[in-house]
Structure formats: structure tokens, C-alpha cells
Design an enzyme around this catalytic site. Structure first.
Site, short mmCIF file in Angstrom:
data_model
loop_
_atom_site.label_atom_id
_atom_site.label_comp_id
_atom_site.label_asym_id
_atom_site.label_seq_id
_atom_site.Cartn_x
_atom_site.Cartn_y
_atom_site.Cartn_z
N LYS A 179 6.32 1.05 -11.41
CA LYS A 179 5.32 0.00 -11.23
C LYS A 179 4.03 0.61 -10.66
O LYS A 179 3.95 0.92 -9.47
CB LYS A 179 5.80 -1.10 -10.29
CG LYS A 179 4.89 -2.33 -10.41
CD LYS A 179 4.70 -3.12 -9.15
CE LYS A 179 3.74 -2.57 -8.17
NZ LYS A 179 2.30 -2.71 -8.51
N GLU A 254 5.92 8.47 0.57
CA GLU A 254 4.69 9.21 0.87
C GLU A 254 3.72 8.17 1.39
O GLU A 254 3.16 7.39 0.62
CB GLU A 254 4.13 9.86 -0.40
CG GLU A 254 5.02 10.92 -1.01
CD GLU A 254 5.18 12.16 -0.15
OE1 GLU A 254 4.47 12.28 0.87
OE2 GLU A 254 6.04 12.99 -0.48
N CYS A 288 -4.84 10.18 0.97
CA CYS A 288 -4.01 10.14 2.18
C CYS A 288 -4.04 11.45 2.94
O CYS A 288 -3.74 11.49 4.13
CB CYS A 288 -2.59 9.71 1.86
SG CYS A 288 -1.88 10.62 0.51
N GLU A 385 -6.46 4.72 9.32
CA GLU A 385 -6.86 5.47 8.14
C GLU A 385 -8.16 4.86 7.62
O GLU A 385 -8.20 3.66 7.33
CB GLU A 385 -5.75 5.32 7.09
CG GLU A 385 -5.51 6.52 6.29
CD GLU A 385 -4.35 6.35 5.31
OE1 GLU A 385 -3.68 5.31 5.29
OE2 GLU A 385 -4.14 7.30 4.54
P1 ADP Z 1 -2.78 1.13 -1.14
O1 ADP Z 1 -3.40 -0.18 -1.46
O2 ADP Z 1 -3.35 1.82 0.04
O3 ADP Z 1 -2.56 2.02 -2.31
P2 ADP Z 1 -0.33 -0.30 -0.85
O4 ADP Z 1 0.83 0.12 -0.03
O5 ADP Z 1 -0.92 -1.63 -0.57
O6 ADP Z 1 -1.34 0.88 -0.63
O7 ADP Z 1 0.02 -0.26 -2.38
C1 ADP Z 1 0.68 0.81 -3.01
C2 ADP Z 1 1.55 0.30 -4.13
O8 ADP Z 1 2.52 -0.59 -3.56
C3 ADP Z 1 0.83 -0.52 -5.18
O9 ADP Z 1 1.45 -0.27 -6.44
C4 ADP Z 1 1.08 -1.93 -4.74
O10 ADP Z 1 1.00 -2.84 -5.82
C5 ADP Z 1 2.49 -1.83 -4.23
N1 ADP Z 1 2.89 -2.88 -3.29
C6 ADP Z 1 2.11 -3.53 -2.40
N2 ADP Z 1 2.83 -4.44 -1.74
C7 ADP Z 1 4.11 -4.36 -2.19
C8 ADP Z 1 5.34 -5.04 -1.91
N3 ADP Z 1 5.43 -5.97 -0.98
N4 ADP Z 1 6.43 -4.67 -2.61
C9 ADP Z 1 6.37 -3.70 -3.52
N5 ADP Z 1 5.26 -3.03 -3.85
C10 ADP Z 1 4.14 -3.35 -3.19
#
Ligand code: ADP
Length: 484
Positions: A179, A254, A288, A385
Site C-alpha cells: 500500500k 523504519e 527521515c 522532525e
Molecule cells: P508520512 O506522512 O510522514 O509519510 P505516515 O506515517 O503518516 O508518514 O504515512 C506513511 C504511510 O502510512 C502512508 O502510506 C500512509 O498512508 C500510511 N498510514 C497512515 N496512517 C495509517 C494507518 N492508521 N494505518 C495504516 N497505514 C497508515
């Protein structure tokens, strides 16, 4: 026609079939440099995730049973697909993510390099024969793919973050459900296209886009998924670890970083400035491992800051596809607002703006490369961050003080230092609580080395032999009754 039209897939890929979301819903994907819509991708949810997992589960036994030669050949073809289409893939990445084309191309080629590395590592997933303490028995370990892997990836490196995960998973003999982030789904979806062309059987690689919560909920709760690999924020990573506990999945994380960049009085100052520019402003600071806190020793503080501010002010801010662009737009309005907020907080607490400081004349999501002086530990950007093009420079007196300040965070991903003192170099290696340490170098990541954070920056390693290890289970077998 755009330079990337041949690589832009507007559909999900489940069990070897390109498909829409069940309800036909879509997500709009925009170019952060212009705000223009690039296209739409499916807004899938739990039902589609369930189907993708079922496809990966069904494909697993036959894929795992391929010989390492056969799996290696598939990965080498995948590598060739990436290299052959590197320009179009880079254009696609820049269009949806914003980074300068040269950085996008470097990311795509780094993806190819990870796939090639794991194609080679696949042949080394060996076990051991253990000297037996008992007569008449043979003890051995064998290594096996963990099974179905779920991968969730972020928008800042939408291609290479998947390379590290998919490359290792496919080399180990795992099947996968991916995903990608909704802001940059195309660089994820294209992995399905490349895998299809490389000849991976249906169900081995599945890519779905849509609701992070709905898809993430299924990926973490479905017992058929044996491993979850995630790159993203520490906050979401913790949620995913918790959610994976119910079915005791292996997890690789990560997560966030808060990298210190320490410049000592004895450093080659020009090299340190050069390094700081790359470590801070690459991908507009949305990395990161990019330096979050710059520490300069009192003896060179003023000289260092002056040089850094001059270079930062000269950085060419422009859309990533404009020739000569060195810093593209930020990813979205929230990123811009957060960057502004952190600068305002720092200034309120006594920092001075030495370069930049606000939105760029180009408007939209463009932000000025910024240098702040007299940063202090009470400022929010000392702990959070930044994920934007802001370099706060802290002043320090002693080595011990610098190491203590550098470690004063829950994060532990990357740390950098510039010094010409050999003894200090090794004291830093021992003293810095970080998974990646660059001394007099900032571009230190390559497939041959283990990438991963300590403390709340993560679990597990990507790249190196350890990157494959994380996708393998070890079985121990004792064969007895061997005495004649
Ligand atoms: P950033 O926005 O800094 O990349 P996130 O942790 O918000 O970090 O998002 C990283 C990935 O995790 C994206 O693919 C996002 O769609 C997904 N993501 C965000 N929230 C969730 C959740 N509750 N469950 C699963 N995946 C999530």
C-alpha cells in the site's frame, strides 16, 4: 503526452489483474509544484485488501518453491525493467512528489540497485549444520520465506522505500501486498507493472491504493499476513505495531528521525558546509535521515553559519522538472504550515533567521531554504522532525556536550559529524546512539549496508544481508537415530 505516460497506471493490481475500487471511488493525485491533477487512483478499502491478501496467500506456495536461480532471474528482469525505464519513472516520481528530476533519477536507480542486490543475496539464504552435543544426531537450521508480506510506504521516497521491501521479500520467496502513500501512489503502482513485465506470477505482487486506515486495518489484523514492513512516522508505526500484536506478526519499522549534524572546530569547514547542504536540503528536507539539528562548535560557529547561510540563499528553488532545480516544493499545505510554525516558535524563543525564513516568491508549496542561528534545546524543532528546508544551528563547547545533546531525543536513525580527529571519530561511533553514522560523509546509504534506526526510529534493517534475513524464518531440525 507526458514523459511518464507509459508508466502511469490508474488502477490497482490484484492477483495479476488491473482493477478499480469495489465502489468505483477514486483519489485525486496532484502535482505539488503546480497543484494540477495528474490523475486518479482507486480508493480501495478492507475488502480489496482482503482479496489482495488472499491472492498473495494462494500464490505463496508455488512462488516459494521456485529455485533461487529462478527467483534471481525474475529479480534481474525486474532490475532491467527499472533501468530501462529510469527516465520515465523519474519523471513520474517528480510529477507526484516534487523533488528535482536529478534526485528522482537517483532514487529510481537506487531502487534498481536494491533489486539487483537482493537478486544476488537470494542465493545466500543458507542455513547451518550445528556440531551435535549428542551422539547419533544431526542438528541443522534451514531458512524459509516468512509468507505473505504487507508493505506500507511513505511519500518522500515512494520508489526506493518499496525497492528495499519488495526486493528483499521477493528474493526471500515471499509474496506481497503493497500500500503506497496516497500522495504518491503512482510510483508504487508502477511496481506492479514492472513486476508483471518481468514475469512474476499473478498474486506474487499486489498493489492497492486508498484508505490508509481501512487497508492498514486489514493488513495488520489478517492472520494470513505474516510480516508487516512499514516506513513512515513513529506515531503511525507504533499504531501498526500494536495492531500487529493480535496475530503476532513479524514487524519491520523504519520510522522518524531527528538527525544531529555536528561540526567540530577541527573540521574541514567547506566540506562540512557542503555536507550540511546535502544532508539538510535534499528532497527539501523531507527525508527521515536528513539533518534536523546542526551543532557547530563555538570556535567555528560564526564562520560555519555564514557559509551555510550564503549557500542556502543561493539554492535554486524551482519545480523539479525545471532544469537546474535544486529544491522542489513541499508535499502539501500541512507541511508548509508546520515548517512555518516551527520557525515562528524558534524565533519566539530567540533564534535569528540567517537565510530564508518563509514561503518562497514562487508561491504554492515552495519554501525558502532557511538557516536559523542560536537555536536552543527548548525550541520545538530540537525535538520534532522538521521535514522541511530549515537548518537550525545550535552552539556547543565540548565534545561531551555535543554527544549528550545529539542523543537527547527518542529517535536514533542517522547522525553526522565532521572532524579530522581520529580518536574523536571512534568516540563518536561509540557514543552516538544512532543506527547510521556518517563521519565527514552524508551520502552513506547503499544496498550493501544495513539501514535502520535505534530507539524509537525503528526495528529491523533494510539492505545488506540483514535486509534479506528480516524476510526469512529459521527452522531448526534435529535428525536422530543415526547410530548404526
Ligand atoms: P508520512 O506522512 O510522514 O509519510 P505516515 O506515517 O503518516 O508518514 O504515512 C506513511 C504511510 O502510512 C502512508 O502510506 C500512509 O498512508 C500510511 N498510514 C497512515 N496512517 C495509517 C494507518 N492508521 N494505518 C495504516 N497505514 C497508515
Amino acid at each position: 503526452m507526458s514523459a511518464y505516460a507509459s508508466m502511469q497506471k490508474d488502477a490497482n493490481y490484484i492477483d495479476g489483474t488491473w482493477c478499480a475500487a469495489d465502489g468505483g471511488d477514486v483519489i485525486s493525485v496532484t502535482n505539488p509544484a503546480t497543484g494540477a491533477e495528474i490523475g486518479t487512483v482507486p480508493n480501495a478499502g478492507a475488502a480489496e485488501a482482503r482479496r489482495a491478501i488472499a491472492a498473495a496467500e494462494a500464490a505463496f506456495p508455488a512462488y516459494a518453491a521456485l529455485t533461487v536461480t529462478e527467483r534471481g532471474a525474475l529479480l534481474r528482469r525486474l532490475h532491467a525493467e527499472i533501468v530501462d525505464h529510469a527516465d520515465a519513472l523519474a519523471a513520474l516520481l517528480t510529477a507526484e512528489q516534487g523533488k528535482p528530476l536529478a534526485e528522482a533519477k537517483a532514487e529510481v536507480l537506487s531502487s534498481a540497485a536494491y533489486v539487483q542486490w537482493f537478486a544476488e543475496e537470494a542465493r545466500r539464504a543458507d542455513g547451518a549444520v550445528i556440531p551435535s552435543p549428542w551422539p547419533g544426531r544431526k542438528l541443522m537450521t534451514t531458512r524459509h520465506p516468512v509468507g505473505v508480506v504487507a508493505a506500507i510506504t511513505p511519500w518522500n521516497f515512494p520508489s526506493s522505500m518499496l525497492a528495499r521491501k519488495l526486493g528483499a521479500a521477493l528474493a526471500a520467496g515471499c509474496t506481497a501486498v503493497v500500500k503506497p502513500a496516497s500522495a504518491t501512489p503512482y510510483s508504487g503502482l508502477v511496481w506492479a507493472l514492472l513486476a508483471e513485465r518481468a514475469g512474476f506470477p499473478p498474486g506474487v505482487v499486489n498493489v492497492i491504493t486508498g484508505s490508509a486506515r481501512a487497508i492498514g486495518g486489514e493488513l495488520t489484523s489478517n492472520p494470513a499476513v505474516r510480516k508487516l514492513t512499514f516506513t513512515g512516522s513513529t506515531e503511525i508505526g507504533k499504531e501498526l505495531i500494536r495492531a500487529s500484536a493480535g496475530t503476532v506478526k513479524k514487524v519491520s519499522m523504519e520510522l522518524g528521525g531527528n538527525a544531529p549534524f555536528i561540526v567540530f572546530d577541527d573540521a574541514d569547514l567547506d566540506a562540512a558546509v557542503e555536507g550540511a547542504m546535502i544532508a539538510k536540503f535534499r528532497n527539501a528536507g523531507q527525508t527521515c535521515i536528513c539533518s534536523n539539528r546542526v551543532y557547530a562548535q563555538a570556535g567555528i560557529y560564526d564562520a560555519f553559519v555564514a557559509k551555510l547561510a550564503e549557500k542556502a540563499a543561493a539554492l535554486r528553488v524551482a519545480p523539479g522538472d525545471e532544469p537546474g532545480s535544486e529544491q522542489g516544493p513541499l508535499v502539501d499545505m500541512a507541511a508548509l504550515a508546520k515548517t512555518e510554525e516551527l520557525i515562528a516558535d524558534a524565533v519566539e524563543r530567540g533564534a535569528t533567521v540567517a537565510a530564508g525564513g518563509g514561503r518562497h516568491d514562487r508561491g504554492g508549496l515552495f519554501f525558502q531554504p532557511t538557516v536559523l542561528t542560536e537555536a536552543t534545546a527548548d525550541m520545538r524543532l530540537a525535538q520534532e522532525e522538521i521535514f522541511g528546508p530549515v537548518a537550525p544551528v545550535f552552539r556547543f563547547e565540548t565534545e561531551a556536550e555535543a554527544i549528550a545533546a545529539a542523543n537527547d531525543t527518542e529517535y536514533g536513525l542517522a547522525a553526522y559529524a565532521y572532524t579530522r580527529d581520529l580518536g574523536r571519530t571512534f568516540r563518536l561511533q561509540d557514543g552516538l546512539e544512532y543506527g547510521l553514522i556518517g563521519i565527514n560523509e552524508v551520502l552513506i546509504v547503499t544496498p550493501e549496508v544495513p539501514f535502520g534506526g535505534l530507539k524509537e526510529s525503528g526495528l529491523g534493517k533494510e539492505g545488506s544481508w540483514q535486509g534479506l534475513d528480516d524476510y526469512l524464518e529459521t527452522k531448526y531440525t534435529c535428525v536422530g537415530g543415526l547410530t548404526g
